[in-house]
Design a protein around this motif. Structure first.
Motif, PDB file in Angstrom:
ATOM      1  N   CYS A 158     -24.607 -18.781 -49.713  1.00 27.46           N
ATOM      2  CA  CYS A 158     -25.863 -19.186 -50.353  1.00 27.46           C
ATOM      3  C   CYS A 158     -25.939 -20.704 -50.456  1.00 27.46           C
ATOM      4  N   MET A 193     -21.625 -14.778 -49.630  1.00 30.11           N
ATOM      5  CA  MET A 193     -22.469 -13.618 -49.899  1.00 30.11           C
ATOM      6  C   MET A 193     -21.784 -12.358 -49.395  1.00 30.11           C
ATOM      7  N   CYS A 213     -22.565 -15.319 -58.589  1.00 28.86           N
ATOM      8  CA  CYS A 213     -23.531 -16.417 -58.676  1.00 28.86           C
ATOM      9  C   CYS A 213     -23.528 -16.997 -60.093  1.00 28.86           C
ATOM     10  N   PRO A 254     -25.237 -13.115 -53.238  1.00 27.36           N
ATOM     11  CA  PRO A 254     -24.151 -14.056 -53.549  1.00 27.36           C
ATOM     12  C   PRO A 254     -23.087 -13.414 -54.430  1.00 27.36           C
ATOM     13  N   CYS A 276     -29.253 -15.812 -58.051  1.00 21.20           N
ATOM     14  CA  CYS A 276     -29.912 -15.680 -56.748  1.00 21.20           C
ATOM     15  C   CYS A 276     -30.083 -14.197 -56.421  1.00 21.20           C
TER      16      CYS A 276
END
Length: 440
Positions: free
Chosen positions: A262, A269, A291, A288, A297
């Protein structure tokens, strides 16, 4: 105070001992490689004017047998010379001539010392014998690798097991999966091997027709190979790509595994598989891992990322290699091949030099061995060059139809041939962009 030094090196063996004595004022240094001509001069000069000290690295340098060592040591000490073994003292401590006076005298009749001399000579004799086998390009001792049998002077292909090895390599080249190739052998041939054994097979130069010794030196073209040079180069590239991946992702069934990260949160990811209750259909998402952002995300459809990856390759990979000039590769390749030919010419002249008594047989064998090592290193450089038909390959992979006809395992193979990393930049909940960094 007069100080002499004597050093001896066996030409077949690389010395592990330092000869740095700049911090001591040495009147004369005698140095022999193989023959002991300088040692004879040392004796003559010592009888004329004996030095106070003689520096050596280890006792074994005084002769080729334990008896010779003891005899020569006694003759030198009878001339009033104190022998100092540098290997028993730190050179930093011998910072001036006065320090030599504090060195301990050697009791050559000490039973433990005599036993050590005999053991060291036995060890050196064994190493010399192994080195002599290397100069003759003979296989190392021990059982022949799987797929070969021992011949009189080289490995011979074993017709019963070589096809299994060949099939293993082809399976790895086809799918790029080490575990998959291991499972394939077990299923088709009932040949069960560990992943570590399979990894050693892939890296072993013996299947390329080369010999590798314990000193890590490689001699090329010593016997018939099971795989070609082109196949070997491709295997090396695959191993290089997989080395950067974990053992699980190296043979993952999804082609994008471990390649996507990402751009926003800078995390790799991962691929998630989701199924709906009472339905067989599965949905793949890529998101991801861990994250740190808030909000986090979003996950993206795996198929959408796959489609955009293929689209990006088709649009951009040909431009990536447009400046590639096969002629430059050809020139570089020709230069290496010229160097290889020059070294082969020198090797072809060695027999006549031996016949003319310019070189003795042992020196010629050692020279031939070192030249072949250099040839092997140059050949390795050739194998690492990009293919000269790279532009043709780029044209093929730029066709969407090419990717559609491949399985996930086959796509994984090609992705890892060309892609270093895929970056996804999420602009909004529904919008995102994709960018690829190519290896080429």
């Amino acid at each position: 105070m007069i100080v002499f030094a004597y050093f001896y090196d066996e030409p077949l063996l690389k010395s592990d001992f330092k000869t740095t004595i700049e911090n001591l004022k040495v009147e004369k240094i005698y140095y022999d490689v193989g023959a002991r001509n300088e040692f004879k001069k040392l004796f003559i000069n010592c009888e004329i004017l004996a030095p106070d000290y003689l520096l050596i690295r280890q006792l074994e340098e005084l002769g080729d047998t334990p008896e010779t060592v003891i005899n020569n040591y006694q003759k030198l000490t009878e001339l009033g010379i104190k022998i100092v073994i540098l290997n028993d003292h730190k050179l930093d401590n011998l910072n001036d001539l006065e320090c030599l006076k504090n060195t301990v005298d050697i009791d050559i009749k000490d039973p433990q010392l005599l036993e050590n001399i005999r053991n060291n000579h036995k060890y050196l004799s064994l190493k010399k014998g192994q080195a002599l086998r290397r100069t003759k390009f003979l296989p190392p001792p021990g059982k022949a690798p799987y797929g070969y049998r021992r011949g009189k002077e080289s490995y011979l292909i074993d017709r019963s097991t070589a096809p299994i090895i060949k099939d293993f390599f082809e399976q790895f080249l086809l799918f790029g999966s080490l575990r998959g190739a291991v499972n394939y052998l077990a299923k088709k041939y009932g040949k069960k091997i560990s992943v570590s054994t399979a990894s050693r097979w892939l890296k072993n130069p013996v299947y390329r027709g080369d010999l590798k010794y314990k000193n890590e030196e490689i001699i090329s073209n010593t016997h018939l190979p099971i795989i070609s040079r082109d196949e070997a180069a491709q295997i090396n590239r695959l191993l290089g790509r997989n080395r950067k991946l974990s053992s699980k992702t190296a043979s993952a069934k999804h082609s994008l595994t471990a390649l996507v990260s990402c751009q926003k949160c800078h995390n790799s990811m991962i691929i998630n598989q989701v199924t709906q209750r009472s339905k067989k259909k599965e949905y793949l998402y890529i998101r991801p891992q861990k994250c740190p952002l808030n909000p986090q995300c979003k996950a993206i459809s795996y198929q959408e990322v796959l489609d955009k990856t293929i689209e990006y390759i088709c649009d951009n990979f040909p431009n990536q290699v447009k400046d590639f000039e096969p002629k430059k590769i050809e020139v570089y390749k020709n230069n290496i091949q010229t160097k290889i030919e020059e070294k082969n010419n020198i090797i072809s002249q060695l027999p006549s030099l031996v016949e003319s008594d310019i070189l003795d047989e042992q020196t010629a064998q050692l020279r031939r061995y070192n030249l072949n090592i250099e040839i092997s290193q140059l050949s390795s450089q050739l194998e690492q060059l990009p293919p000269e038909n790279l532009k043709n390959i780029a044209e093929a992979v730029s066709l969407p139809r090419f990717w559609q006809d491949l399985s996930e395992a086959e796509r994984r193979f090609y992705f890892r041939e060309f892609i270093r990393q895929i970056y996804i930049e999420q602009i909004s909940k529904v919008e995102w962009n994709l960018e690829i960094t190519f290896i080429i």
